[in-house]
Scaffold this motif. Structure first.
Motif, PDB file in Angstrom:
ATOM      1  N   GLU A 111       0.776  -1.183   0.082  1.00 37.20           N
ATOM      2  CA  GLU A 111       0.167   0.025   0.023  1.00 37.20           C
ATOM      3  C   GLU A 111       0.923   1.377  -0.082  1.00 37.20           C
ATOM      4  O   GLU A 111       1.761   1.386   0.929  1.00 37.20           O
ATOM      5  CB  GLU A 111      -0.943  -0.025   1.218  1.00 37.20           C
ATOM      6  N   ALA A 112       0.432   2.253  -0.888  1.00 37.87           N
ATOM      7  CA  ALA A 112       1.123   3.534  -0.828  1.00 37.87           C
ATOM      8  C   ALA A 112       1.116   4.246   0.373  1.00 37.87           C
ATOM      9  O   ALA A 112       2.297   5.051   0.759  1.00 37.87           O
ATOM     10  CB  ALA A 112       0.951   4.246  -2.041  1.00 37.87           C
ATOM     11  N   GLU A 113       0.272   4.144   1.118  1.00 36.20           N
ATOM     12  CA  GLU A 113       0.110   4.805   2.320  1.00 36.20           C
ATOM     13  C   GLU A 113       1.242   4.268   3.442  1.00 36.20           C
ATOM     14  O   GLU A 113       1.533   5.210   4.066  1.00 36.20           O
ATOM     15  CB  GLU A 113      -1.170   4.703   3.150  1.00 36.20           C
ATOM     16  N   LEU A 114       1.635   3.136   3.177  1.00 37.45           N
ATOM     17  CA  LEU A 114       2.839   2.500   4.251  1.00 37.45           C
ATOM     18  C   LEU A 114       4.019   3.510   4.004  1.00 37.45           C
ATOM     19  O   LEU A 114       4.639   3.737   4.990  1.00 37.45           O
ATOM     20  CB  LEU A 114       3.171   1.442   4.034  1.00 37.45           C
ATOM     21  N   TYR A 115       4.371   4.174   2.644  1.00 41.26           N
ATOM     22  CA  TYR A 115       5.438   4.717   2.706  1.00 41.26           C
ATOM     23  C   TYR A 115       5.237   6.397   2.595  1.00 41.26           C
ATOM     24  O   TYR A 115       6.226   7.037   2.727  1.00 41.26           O
ATOM     25  CB  TYR A 115       5.918   4.465   1.133  1.00 41.26           C
ATOM     26  N   THR A 116       4.032   6.764   2.598  1.00 41.00           N
ATOM     27  CA  THR A 116       3.752   8.252   2.366  1.00 41.00           C
ATOM     28  C   THR A 116       3.366   8.800   3.957  1.00 41.00           C
ATOM     29  O   THR A 116       3.565   9.972   4.351  1.00 41.00           O
ATOM     30  CB  THR A 116       2.867   8.624   1.476  1.00 41.00           C
ATOM     31  N   ALA A 117       3.059   7.839   4.825  1.00 39.97           N
ATOM     32  CA  ALA A 117       2.219   8.330   6.216  1.00 39.97           C
ATOM     33  C   ALA A 117       3.516   8.945   6.940  1.00 39.97           C
ATOM     34  O   ALA A 117       3.085   9.834   7.997  1.00 39.97           O
ATOM     35  CB  ALA A 117       1.634   6.930   6.803  1.00 39.97           C
ATOM     36  N   CYS A 118       4.525   8.555   6.872  1.00 37.43           N
ATOM     37  CA  CYS A 118       5.730   9.101   7.587  1.00 37.43           C
ATOM     38  C   CYS A 118       6.582  10.100   7.122  1.00 37.43           C
ATOM     39  O   CYS A 118       7.557  10.754   7.658  1.00 37.43           O
ATOM     40  CB  CYS A 118       6.643   7.858   8.050  1.00 37.43           C
ATOM     41  N   SER A 119       6.375  10.524   5.716  1.00 34.92           N
ATOM     42  CA  SER A 119       6.991  11.338   5.177  1.00 34.92           C
ATOM     43  C   SER A 119       7.004  12.821   5.747  1.00 34.92           C
ATOM     44  O   SER A 119       7.728  13.464   5.951  1.00 34.92           O
ATOM     45  CB  SER A 119       6.940  11.497   3.809  1.00 34.92           C
ATOM     46  N   GLY A 120       5.894  13.160   6.146  1.00 34.39           N
ATOM     47  CA  GLY A 120       5.358  14.519   6.744  1.00 34.39           C
ATOM     48  C   GLY A 120       5.726  14.486   8.366  1.00 34.39           C
ATOM     49  O   GLY A 120       5.822  15.379   8.872  1.00 34.39           O
ATOM     50  N   ASN A 121       5.372  13.196   8.909  1.00 31.39           N
ATOM     51  CA  ASN A 121       5.567  13.244  10.274  1.00 31.39           C
ATOM     52  C   ASN A 121       5.975  11.915  10.722  1.00 31.39           C
ATOM     53  O   ASN A 121       5.506  10.782  10.646  1.00 31.39           O
ATOM     54  CB  ASN A 121       3.813  13.296  10.777  1.00 31.39           C
ATOM     55  N   SER A 122       7.184  11.993  11.219  1.00 32.73           N
ATOM     56  CA  SER A 122       7.934  10.627  11.738  1.00 32.73           C
ATOM     57  C   SER A 122       7.321  10.019  12.774  1.00 32.73           C
ATOM     58  O   SER A 122       8.122   9.117  13.239  1.00 32.73           O
ATOM     59  CB  SER A 122       9.408  10.839  11.747  1.00 32.73           C
ATOM     60  N   GLY A 123       6.510  10.779  13.597  1.00 34.42           N
ATOM     61  CA  GLY A 123       5.815  10.291  14.934  1.00 34.42           C
ATOM     62  C   GLY A 123       4.543   9.909  14.706  1.00 34.42           C
ATOM     63  O   GLY A 123       3.610   9.859  15.694  1.00 34.42           O
ATOM     64  N   ALA A 124       3.977   9.821  13.475  1.00 38.04           N
ATOM     65  CA  ALA A 124       2.531   9.321  13.160  1.00 38.04           C
ATOM     66  C   ALA A 124       2.314   8.164  13.847  1.00 38.04           C
ATOM     67  O   ALA A 124       2.992   7.090  14.008  1.00 38.04           O
ATOM     68  CB  ALA A 124       2.210   9.028  11.666  1.00 38.04           C
ATOM     69  N   ALA A 125       1.010   7.951  14.531  1.00 39.97           N
ATOM     70  CA  ALA A 125       0.655   6.975  15.425  1.00 39.97           C
ATOM     71  C   ALA A 125      -0.596   6.160  14.595  1.00 39.97           C
ATOM     72  O   ALA A 125      -1.190   5.131  15.019  1.00 39.97           O
ATOM     73  CB  ALA A 125       0.205   7.347  16.660  1.00 39.97           C
TER      74      ALA A 125
END
Length: 116
Positions: A79-93
């Motif tokens: 899933e593309a979201e796995l690679y984009t979710a942390c690009s702007g926020n490395s602390g995303a929960a």
């Protein structure tokens, strides 16, 4: 006679179909968040990595990505979201994957080569 040859060819093709489908069986089910994080432990972003897992040699790099927590998260690993979710926020929960909010964390993990 011609009908028998055609019928035999069709039946033979059907007999081999299950074997062809099972050849890629391992590739369809190899996503392992724990393994992907483990092979990048002690590495830095962009490090080249190669490891054997379930009879396949995997080559790629260690990159930050989102790892879902819990086994009930329906994540296939591509899933593309796995690679984009942390690009702007490395602390995303949390991340929205396939329209569902999934809890997890951002961490360094194995990433296969992908076109940019």
């Amino acid at each position: 006679m011609n009908k028998n040859i055609i019928l035999s060819s069709i039946l033979c093709g059907l007999c081999l179909a299950p074997f062809a489908a099972s050849a890629n069986d391992k590739v369809e089910t190899v996503y392992s968040a724990q393994k992907y994080q483990q092979v990048c432990k002690g590495k830095t972003q962009g490090d080249q990595i190669s490891f054997a897992y379930r009879g396949i040699i995997w080559n790629g790099t260690c990159e930050p990505q989102f790892f879902a927590s819990g086994k009930n998260a329906a994540v296939k690993g591509d899933e593309a979201e796995l690679y984009t979710a942390c690009s702007g926020n490395s602390g995303a929960a949390t991340a929205t994957i396939n329209g569902t909010e999934v809890k997890g964390k951002c961490a360094l993990g194995f990433t296969p080569p992908r076109p940019k």
